[in-house]
Design a protein around this motif. Structure first.
Motif, PDB file in Angstrom:
ATOM      1  N   ALA A   1       0.846  -1.195   0.000  1.00 54.58           N
ATOM      2  CA  ALA A   1       0.000   0.000   0.000  1.00 54.58           C
ATOM      3  C   ALA A   1       0.880   1.243   0.000  1.00 54.58           C
ATOM      4  O   ALA A   1       1.979   1.241   0.564  1.00 54.58           O
ATOM      5  CB  ALA A   1      -0.925   0.003   1.219  1.00 54.58           C
ATOM      6  N   PRO A   2       0.429   2.321  -0.631  1.00 55.96           N
ATOM      7  CA  PRO A   2       1.208   3.559  -0.601  1.00 55.96           C
ATOM      8  C   PRO A   2       1.399   4.042   0.830  1.00 55.96           C
ATOM      9  O   PRO A   2       0.504   3.925   1.677  1.00 55.96           O
ATOM     10  CB  PRO A   2       0.340   4.540  -1.407  1.00 55.96           C
ATOM     11  CG  PRO A   2      -0.572   3.681  -2.211  1.00 55.96           C
ATOM     12  CD  PRO A   2      -0.806   2.451  -1.413  1.00 55.96           C
ATOM     13  N   ILE A   3       2.571   4.605   1.095  1.00 51.65           N
ATOM     14  CA  ILE A   3       2.857   5.129   2.423  1.00 51.65           C
ATOM     15  C   ILE A   3       3.454   6.521   2.312  1.00 51.65           C
ATOM     16  O   ILE A   3       4.280   6.797   1.442  1.00 51.65           O
ATOM     17  CB  ILE A   3       3.811   4.202   3.214  1.00 51.65           C
ATOM     18  CG1 ILE A   3       3.954   4.702   4.659  1.00 51.65           C
ATOM     19  CG2 ILE A   3       5.173   4.085   2.539  1.00 51.65           C
ATOM     20  CD1 ILE A   3       4.658   3.729   5.569  1.00 51.65           C
ATOM     21  N   THR A   4       2.987   7.407   3.136  1.00 52.18           N
ATOM     22  CA  THR A   4       3.566   8.727   3.309  1.00 52.18           C
ATOM     23  C   THR A   4       3.644   8.995   4.801  1.00 52.18           C
ATOM     24  O   THR A   4       2.805   8.520   5.572  1.00 52.18           O
ATOM     25  CB  THR A   4       2.736   9.827   2.623  1.00 52.18           C
ATOM     26  OG1 THR A   4       1.409   9.814   3.177  1.00 52.18           O
ATOM     27  CG2 THR A   4       2.664   9.605   1.126  1.00 52.18           C
ATOM     28  N   GLY A   5       4.652   9.738   5.209  1.00 52.80           N
ATOM     29  CA  GLY A   5       4.792  10.004   6.622  1.00 52.80           C
ATOM     30  C   GLY A   5       5.667  11.211   6.874  1.00 52.80           C
ATOM     31  O   GLY A   5       6.534  11.554   6.054  1.00 52.80           O
ATOM     32  N   HIS A   6       5.438  11.846   7.981  1.00 46.93           N
ATOM     33  CA  HIS A   6       6.253  12.989   8.414  1.00 46.93           C
ATOM     34  C   HIS A   6       6.464  12.847   9.909  1.00 46.93           C
ATOM     35  O   HIS A   6       5.504  12.871  10.687  1.00 46.93           O
ATOM     36  CB  HIS A   6       5.559  14.302   8.075  1.00 46.93           C
ATOM     37  CG  HIS A   6       6.378  15.508   8.410  1.00 46.93           C
ATOM     38  ND1 HIS A   6       7.501  15.873   7.700  1.00 46.93           N
ATOM     39  CD2 HIS A   6       6.242  16.440   9.395  1.00 46.93           C
ATOM     40  CE1 HIS A   6       8.029  16.970   8.209  1.00 46.93           C
ATOM     41  NE2 HIS A   6       7.278  17.333   9.245  1.00 46.93           N
ATOM     42  N   ILE A   7       7.720  12.662  10.319  1.00 48.90           N
ATOM     43  CA  ILE A   7       8.054  12.407  11.716  1.00 48.90           C
ATOM     44  C   ILE A   7       9.078  13.439  12.164  1.00 48.90           C
ATOM     45  O   ILE A   7      10.123  13.604  11.533  1.00 48.90           O
ATOM     46  CB  ILE A   7       8.623  10.990  11.905  1.00 48.90           C
ATOM     47  CG1 ILE A   7       7.654   9.951  11.351  1.00 48.90           C
ATOM     48  CG2 ILE A   7       8.926  10.717  13.372  1.00 48.90           C
ATOM     49  CD1 ILE A   7       8.241   8.561  11.254  1.00 48.90           C
ATOM     50  N   VAL A   8       8.784  14.132  13.246  1.00 51.41           N
ATOM     51  CA  VAL A   8       9.697  15.106  13.827  1.00 51.41           C
ATOM     52  C   VAL A   8       9.974  14.689  15.267  1.00 51.41           C
ATOM     53  O   VAL A   8       9.035  14.516  16.059  1.00 51.41           O
ATOM     54  CB  VAL A   8       9.112  16.527  13.794  1.00 51.41           C
ATOM     55  CG1 VAL A   8      10.096  17.521  14.411  1.00 51.41           C
ATOM     56  CG2 VAL A   8       8.777  16.933  12.366  1.00 51.41           C
ATOM     57  N   SER A   9      11.247  14.507  15.610  1.00 49.40           N
ATOM     58  CA  SER A   9      11.620  14.114  16.967  1.00 49.40           C
ATOM     59  C   SER A   9      12.806  14.941  17.424  1.00 49.40           C
ATOM     60  O   SER A   9      13.419  15.667  16.635  1.00 49.40           O
ATOM     61  CB  SER A   9      11.974  12.623  17.022  1.00 49.40           C
ATOM     62  OG  SER A   9      13.081  12.340  16.177  1.00 49.40           O
ATOM     63  N   GLY A  10      13.141  14.818  18.695  1.00 48.06           N
ATOM     64  CA  GLY A  10      14.263  15.561  19.235  1.00 48.06           C
ATOM     65  C   GLY A  10      15.590  15.060  18.691  1.00 48.06           C
ATOM     66  O   GLY A  10      15.676  14.026  18.035  1.00 48.06           O
ATOM     67  N   SER A  11      16.642  15.788  18.982  1.00 48.90           N
ATOM     68  CA  SER A  11      17.974  15.416  18.530  1.00 48.90           C
ATOM     69  C   SER A  11      18.485  14.208  19.307  1.00 48.90           C
ATOM     70  O   SER A  11      17.935  13.838  20.356  1.00 48.90           O
ATOM     71  CB  SER A  11      18.937  16.585  18.715  1.00 48.90           C
ATOM     72  OG  SER A  11      19.098  16.875  20.094  1.00 48.90           O
ATOM     73  N   LEU A  12      19.571  13.601  18.794  1.00 48.90           N
ATOM     74  CA  LEU A  12      20.180  12.485  19.513  1.00 48.90           C
ATOM     75  C   LEU A  12      20.747  12.931  20.848  1.00 48.90           C
ATOM     76  O   LEU A  12      20.776  12.160  21.811  1.00 48.90           O
ATOM     77  CB  LEU A  12      21.273  11.838  18.669  1.00 48.90           C
ATOM     78  CG  LEU A  12      20.783  11.006  17.482  1.00 48.90           C
ATOM     79  CD1 LEU A  12      21.964  10.392  16.738  1.00 48.90           C
ATOM     80  CD2 LEU A  12      19.838   9.910  17.936  1.00 48.90           C
ATOM     81  N   LEU A  13      21.221  14.172  20.925  1.00 44.34           N
ATOM     82  CA  LEU A  13      21.717  14.691  22.201  1.00 44.34           C
ATOM     83  C   LEU A  13      20.583  14.755  23.222  1.00 44.34           C
ATOM     84  O   LEU A  13      20.743  14.381  24.384  1.00 44.34           O
ATOM     85  CB  LEU A  13      22.327  16.076  21.999  1.00 44.34           C
ATOM     86  CG  LEU A  13      22.846  16.766  23.268  1.00 44.34           C
ATOM     87  CD1 LEU A  13      23.942  15.943  23.917  1.00 44.34           C
ATOM     88  CD2 LEU A  13      23.356  18.171  22.945  1.00 44.34           C
ATOM     89  N   ALA A  14      19.384  15.182  22.760  1.00 47.67           N
ATOM     90  CA  ALA A  14      18.226  15.219  23.663  1.00 47.67           C
ATOM     91  C   ALA A  14      17.804  13.818  24.064  1.00 47.67           C
ATOM     92  O   ALA A  14      17.233  13.610  25.143  1.00 47.67           O
ATOM     93  CB  ALA A  14      17.072  15.953  23.000  1.00 47.67           C
ATOM     94  N   LEU A  15      18.092  12.837  23.221  1.00 47.33           N
ATOM     95  CA  LEU A  15      17.722  11.455  23.527  1.00 47.33           C
ATOM     96  C   LEU A  15      18.440  10.943  24.768  1.00 47.33           C
ATOM     97  O   LEU A  15      17.921  10.106  25.494  1.00 47.33           O
ATOM     98  CB  LEU A  15      18.048  10.565  22.325  1.00 47.33           C
ATOM     99  CG  LEU A  15      17.512   9.137  22.330  1.00 47.33           C
ATOM    100  CD1 LEU A  15      16.003   9.133  22.276  1.00 47.33           C
ATOM    101  CD2 LEU A  15      18.084   8.364  21.165  1.00 47.33           C
TER     102      LEU A  15
END
Length: 744
Positions: free
Chosen positions: A232-246
């Motif tokens: 199936a077609p997939i579209t996505g937009h994911i925004v997360s913190g930086s690796l330092l914030a992780l």
């Protein structure tokens, strides 16, 4: 003057001087150092000049061939870099230009490189590592990184970095995992990673870039998805913190994701507390779509087909468990809520679901028994000659999880199924399904199911089921017809033992039986068609010669099932003025009937065509054909109407076979040798089912509390009683007779 005792030494001769210089054995005689020092000074100067020149003209590219060889050997595939830059110090920075990692052996046909980057930069805190404080990477910078991740249908992939020719290493147990490095800034520009997974029918691109920290804004990692995932077609937009914030345990790690996979839509928004140590979350998960079965590709959890849904809840996780808690929403016309826990590390995955509904429409749960849920599918099913669901039970998907499901539907809303509530407890373990409980309440009665399905090697299921019908109100059971009146209870058992992979095949191959008993009470015009599983309404009653409003006295159905063929030990239906016996078979393999019923009047009756009626053809729409006796009586009546009109009623007169003990005999047989293997017992009353002293009049004894509910027929019954009596005018007799002829 006296001569001196000591004379002045005479000067050394040339020979003595030469001997002293060349004789190293004399301690007091040493070589002069001036020429050696001069030579050392010259060498040192040359070295200093060389060092200066080396510093001035040093090029780290001299080490490029060495780096290429070492990296290729480590990754088991060709690796090359164009340039190498090193800035040594307590924090050393290494940069490479034009990084190229080729595909491994067996993937040479891939059009793209396994990985590449225009430039890659990594900084290491050398001093921290040398002092034993662990690994710190202050900077990772990737300019235009690209990747090509491929997994083939045969299981081979290009992202395993082990030597294909090496022997597998022995697993070591008890060793602690290496600590994660401390990572600082991560900068990614123009990242594009293709992911192609044949088994999941997936080919998509993952686009990655980072945003720097600005005034009032934290640094982020941004991921965009495009392509196809699970066909199936997939579209996505994911925004997360930086690796330092992780790695910052004191600051919640933000997540904001939106994904569309075909018609399925999902959002995840909130924050994670100390994600590396599983300290909890504040995430809200919302997903919606036309069918929950489509979530299998995203979650790996097999879910039966459902109607359209829209659900929101809280997502939380620990080191070993993912929990979707306190969710609520709609599924079709039903509401749905509860908690689902998943342990993905278990093999197979472990799922525990506790679900509930305030109001549930049973058609929304059709997918759980292999049927297609929803009104549209129901209409399609009605047009088919087959009525048993034939959708195969998907064994591979069941093997993907071990699950425990509980479900509590407080109120059932379905005009065609007058059930009150539903309680279910189902377990799936290693592909086997155990139904500990599947209970429906009907008034004060219960329709309860239990059983198990054990998988076999050829994707079939070995099954055994038992259905207990206890004190089921006939009036509630016939609620959908809006015609049934009076009281009465249905009780008994249904058993099934079979092998198959759908409801249709399980019944078509099954052994077991049906033993059902109905206490007195009610309007048989609505009861009989539904008890026989036929939706042909009053046509059957008319063919049987049973008046439209007859008081039900007794019903016994004792029918064994052998190899998908339902035969008849006893089939008896008694009203206040008729007795109907049935015989024949119901073939559940091809869903056809070959049955006959014979109706006789239990007393003197006029305007009735007694005799045998044959019912045959598909279960969904059987043919009803009168037998020879009925046809003969109708023909005789027609002939008399022409030859001698006053004798027209003679063929319709029945003097009665007598009420006798047919009901008592049928009940005794069903209780002694029940086809279902379980005696009806007390399933129709508060105590053991017995025959009342009025059995000679065709009534089956019931609990005393039912006695006050016996109706006297009402207006409809009174009308029929009058029609069957002797005080009719000729016009009334003629009208009733013409109506009966048309019905037959």
């Amino acid at each position: 003057m006296a001569p001196r005792s000591n004379r002045v030494a005479s000067p050394e001769s040339k020979k003595e001087k030469a001997a002293r210089v060349t004789d190293p054995g004399t301690p007091s005689q040493k070589r002069p150092r001036r020429p050696v020092r001069r030579a050392l000074a010259i060498v040192s100067g040359v070295l200093a000049v060389l060092i200066v020149l080396l510093i001035l003209f040093w090029n780290w590219d001299w080490f490029v061939p060495l780096v290429n060889r070492r990296a290729s050997a480590a990754l088991h595939r060709p690796v090359s870099i164009a340039h190498l830059h090193v800035s040594p110090g307590f924090t050393t920075t290494v940069s490479v230009d034009d990084l190229r990692i080729e595909q491994p052996k067996g993937f040479e046909k891939e059009k793209e490189l396994f990985a590449s980057a225009r430039k890659a930069t990594v900084s290491f805190n050398v001093w921290r590592y040398l002092t034993g404080k662990g690994i710190e990477v202050p900077l990772i910078a990737l300019d235009t990184p690209k990747g090509d991740i491929v997994s083939l249908a045969d299981g081979r992939n290009n992202y395993t970095f082990s030597d294909p020719d090496a022997k597998p290493a022995k697993a070591t147990s008890g060793s602690d995992p290496a600590p994660l490095p401390k990572i600082g800034e991560v900068s990614i520009t123009g990242g594009d990673i293709r992911v192609a997974l044949a088994k999941l029918a997936t080919d998509m691109h993952v686009l990655i870039h980072t945003t720097p920290e600005e005034k009032g804004k934290d640094a982020t990692i941004v991921v965009d998805l495009k392509g196809r995932y699970t066909r199936a077609p997939i579209t996505g937009h994911i925004v997360s913190g930086s690796l330092l914030a992780l790695t910052d345990s004191d600051k919640p790690y933000p997540v904001d994701a939106r994904i569309e996979n075909g018609p399925t839509y999902m959002t995840l928004k909130g924050s994670v507390n100390d994600p590396l140590h599983f300290k909890g979350t504040k995430l809200v998960l919302h997903f919606a779509g036309p069918d929950m079965a489509l979530l299998y590709g995203l979650t790996g959890i097999p879910i039966p087909h459902t109607p359209a849904y829209n659900v929101s809840g809280h997502l939380d996780y620990t080191a070993t468990q993912i929990r979707f808690t306190d969710f609520s929403g709609k599924m079709g016309s039903s509401d749905i809520g509860g908690t689902i826990s998943v342990e993905p590390r278990e093999k197979p995955m472990k799922v525990d679901a506790a679900l509930h509904s305030r109001n549930v429409d049973l058609k929304d749960l059709g997918g759980f028994i292999g049927a297609k849920p929803g009104d549209q599918e129901s209409r399609k099913a009605k047009k088919s000659d087959r009525i048993l669901p034939s959708t195969p039970i998907n064994v591979p998907k069941l093997n993907a999880v071990n699950a425990h499901l509980t479900y509590d539907g407080k109120h059932i809303e379905n005009r065609d199924m007058p059930l009150d509530d539903i309680v279910a407890d189902i377990t799936i373990h290693d592909g086997a399904i155990t139904i500990g409980k599947l209970d429906f309440a009907v008034g004060n009665g219960t329709l309860a199911m239990s059983g198990a399905l054990d998988p076999t090697k050829n994707d079939q299921f070995k099954t055994h089921f038992k259905v207990d019908v206890s004190r089921l109100s006939i009036q509630r059971l016939m609620k959908a017809t809006h015609t049934f009146k009076g009281e009465g209870t249905l009780g008994g058992h249904v058993t099934l033992s079979s092998t198959g992979n759908s409801i249709a095949s399980l019944l078509g191959n099954g052994d077991g039986g049906v033993t059902l008993v109905v206490d007195h009470g009610g309007d048989v015009s609505a009861l009989l068609p539904d008890l026989m599983g036929l939706k042909v309404g009053s046509a059957i009653l008319s063919a049987l010669g049973i008046p439209q409003r007859s008081d039900l006295r007794c019903f016994v159905a004792d029918m064994p099932l052998r190899n998908g063929i339902l035969s008849t030990n006893s089939f008896l239906l008694m009203t206040n003025n008729t007795r109907t016996l049935g015989g024949g078979t119901v073939n559940l393999r091809n869903e056809t009937l070959d049955y006959h019923v014979t109706t006789r009047s239990t007393g003197f009756n006029v305007l009735s065509f007694p005799g045998r009626v044959n019912i045959s053809g598909p279960l969904a729409s059987p043919d009803i054909v009168p037998g020879a006796e009925i046809v003969g009586r109708a023909a005789a009546t027609a002939a008399l109407a022409v030859a001698f009109p006053p004798a027209v009623l003679l063929p319709t007169i029945q003097f009665g076979v007598g009420k006798g003990s047919a009901c008592e005999d049928a009940l005794k047989q069903a209780d002694t040798h029940p086809a279902a293997g379980v005696k009806p017992g007390a399933t129709t009353g508060s105590g053991k089912a017995t025959v009342s002293p009025s059995a000679s009049s065709g009534a089956h004894g019931a609990h005393p509390s039912h006695g006050k509910h016996r109706h006297n027929g009402g207006n409809a019954h009174g009308k029929n009683a009058h029609a069957n009596g002797k005080h009719l005018t000729p016009e009334q007799i003629h009208a009733v007779w013409e109506k009966r002829l048309k019905q037959n």
